[in-house]
Design an enzyme around this catalytic site. Structure first.
Site, PDB file in Angstrom:
ATOM      1  N   GLY A 142       0.825  -1.204   0.000  1.00 56.78           N
ATOM      2  CA  GLY A 142       0.000   0.000   0.000  1.00 56.78           C
ATOM      3  C   GLY A 142       0.859   1.253   0.000  1.00 56.78           C
ATOM      4  O   GLY A 142       2.064   1.210  -0.223  1.00 56.78           O
ATOM      5  N   ALA A 144      -1.226   4.672  -0.266  1.00 56.38           N
ATOM      6  CA  ALA A 144      -2.113   5.751  -0.733  1.00 56.38           C
ATOM      7  C   ALA A 144      -1.823   6.169  -2.172  1.00 56.38           C
ATOM      8  O   ALA A 144      -2.072   7.311  -2.549  1.00 56.38           O
ATOM      9  CB  ALA A 144      -2.044   6.969   0.199  1.00 56.38           C
ATOM     10  N   SER A 214      -4.185  -2.139   1.494  1.00 52.44           N
ATOM     11  CA  SER A 214      -4.568  -0.741   1.326  1.00 52.44           C
ATOM     12  C   SER A 214      -4.657  -0.394  -0.167  1.00 52.44           C
ATOM     13  O   SER A 214      -5.376  -1.048  -0.909  1.00 52.44           O
ATOM     14  CB  SER A 214      -3.581   0.154   2.077  1.00 52.44           C
ATOM     15  N   ALA A 215      -3.908   0.627  -0.618  1.00 50.13           N
ATOM     16  CA  ALA A 215      -3.932   0.968  -2.037  1.00 50.13           C
ATOM     17  C   ALA A 215      -3.459  -0.201  -2.895  1.00 50.13           C
ATOM     18  O   ALA A 215      -3.905  -0.377  -4.031  1.00 50.13           O
ATOM     19  CB  ALA A 215      -3.046   2.190  -2.290  1.00 50.13           C
ATOM     20  N   ASP A 294     -10.960   1.077  11.263  1.00 50.57           N
ATOM     21  CA  ASP A 294     -10.112   1.652  10.217  1.00 50.57           C
ATOM     22  C   ASP A 294     -10.756   2.951   9.740  1.00 50.57           C
ATOM     23  O   ASP A 294     -11.839   2.939   9.154  1.00 50.57           O
ATOM     24  CB  ASP A 294     -10.000   0.659   9.056  1.00 50.57           C
ATOM     25  N   HIS A 326      -6.341   0.763  10.619  1.00 52.71           N
ATOM     26  CA  HIS A 326      -5.747   0.532   9.305  1.00 52.71           C
ATOM     27  C   HIS A 326      -4.352  -0.068   9.415  1.00 52.71           C
ATOM     28  O   HIS A 326      -3.954  -0.884   8.585  1.00 52.71           O
ATOM     29  CB  HIS A 326      -5.684   1.856   8.532  1.00 52.71           C
TER      30      HIS A 326
END
Length: 385
Positions: A142, A144, A214-215, A294, A326
């Site tokens: 991840g 972002a 995540s991303a 999260d 998160h």
């Protein structure tokens, strides 16, 4: 970052780079997509590692400055950056131990080249015992969409390698170096390299799992769905197949909502398109992990994606962890050591059907604690995530 801010940054990313990303998949396929890539050196010298680290540090610094020019630097960014610094300092005892393993362990193969772009590199984490083909996790980190880096997966790679699982952490271009389309292209090319070459490193090509955090969960899901669409259309020039992926793991995933400008990169929306139902039916089993506390990417992102997949008949499992943030599932809990439900479930799925491996897992000692509990609690309090 908040979920809304992540989506705002992604919209900026698309608006500035959609013209480039539109043809990126075709460009990738016009390259050499059949056959095996040349096998890189098995281990670089320490001096080359230092040179590579210096060059990547320069690249990341330059990209960070460019990014700040796009976003501007205000009070909110300064406070978040300060919180991130304190958070990292509190967890530093663990980070230093993982960094030592990353740079000095003979089990790590760093910066293996899988493509032509500057960030087309991956790291391999190998078990000590390579007496037979091992299952493989292809991991997309991840960040972002702006600070993703392959070394973020070091802790996961180390701990899964201790359970006789090979981990491949894929690096990819971040914004502003590349668009989301470029990131998906890079991830797909990295997956292709593993599918076609992992046997040379002791991996089992028939037991490959795809995972993103995540991303990275969003990017890897896009890559998997795009590949399924190509196969459903009967395209011949493909370098890997969704049938080579035993299962997909999404950890705290940022599966974007269906705003018009993001539809192309929103797996949750795209799978609802009747024109690609045949492609959706090709998807492997999907397992989604998410913490209910999260606030960077709320758990409803995984809940909505799981519900859509289940409606379309995809074998899907959603596992929610009460009170987990998160960063808890990916950082604090692994640094805390011991046993935890997510890690145990992940290993159980990967070793399912292998009685010998399951027996070894049952006898394995708990994971070693890397950070004192008091520092972990303080880090959770100050965490900017």
């Amino acid at each position: 970052m908040s979920y809304d801010n992540d989506q705002t940054e992604a919209r900026q990313l698309l608006s500035r780079g959609s013209s480039v990303s539109g043809g990126s998949f075709n460009q990738m396929q016009r390259r050499r997509v059949s056959g095996k890539l040349a096998k890189p050196e098995r281990q670089q010298s320490f001096s080359r590692d230092i040179g590579h680290a210096a060059s990547e540090t320069y690249l990341l610094t330059r990209l960070t400055i460019t990014l700040l020019r796009y976003l501007g630097v205000g009070y909110r960014w300064i406070t978040r950056l300060a919180a991130l610094g304190i958070y990292a300092a509190l967890l530093m005892p663990g980070f230093l131990q993982v960094a030592y393993y990353y740079f000095f362990s003979s089990q790590v193969r760093r910066s293996i080249v899988y493509g032509d772009e500057p960030r087309n590199r991956l790291d391999l984490y190998l078990p000590k015992n390579l007496d037979g083909p091992k299952p493989v996790v292809v991991f997309v980190t991840g960040g972002a969409w702006i600070i993703g880096y392959k070394a973020w997966g070091s802790l996961l790679g180390q701990q899964l390698a201790e359970r006789d699982i090979i981990v491949a952490c894929i690096d990819y271009r971040n914004f502003p170096q590349g668009t989301i389309g470029d990131m998906v292209t890079d991830a797909s090319q990295g997956i292709s390299f593993i599918c076609n070459n992992i046997a040379e490193y002791g991996g089992d090509p028939s037991r490959i799992y795809l995972m993103g955090q995540s991303a990275g969960a969003h990017i890897s899901a896009c890559a998997l769905l795009d590949q399924a669409i190509r196969e459903a259309k009967g395209e011949e020039s493909i370098s890997w197949s969704v049938f080579q992926i035993k299962a997909y793991f999404g950890l705290s995933g940022g599966i974007m909502e269906g705003e018009e400008s993001l539809e192309r990169f929103s797996p949750g929306v795209r799978i609802e398109d009747p024109s690609i139902r045949n492609a959706v039916s090709l998807l492997p089993p999907v397992i989604l992990f998410h913490g209910t506390a999260d606030y960077s990417i709320p758990s409803f992102a995984s809940e909505d994606f799981a519900a859509a997949l289940q409606r379309l008949g995809v074998q899907t499992e959603l596992i929610l962890f009460d009170g987990k943030t998160h960063s808890d599932l990916f950082l604090q809990d692994p640094l805390r050591g011991g046993k935890d439900a997510m890690f145990d479930h992940l290993v159980a799925v990967i070793h399912a059907g292998d009685k010998e491996a399951l027996a070894k897992d049952a006898m394995a000692p708990p994971r070693r604690r890397l950070v004192p509990e008091v520092l972990l609690r303080m880090a959770s309090y100050i965490s900017p995530f």
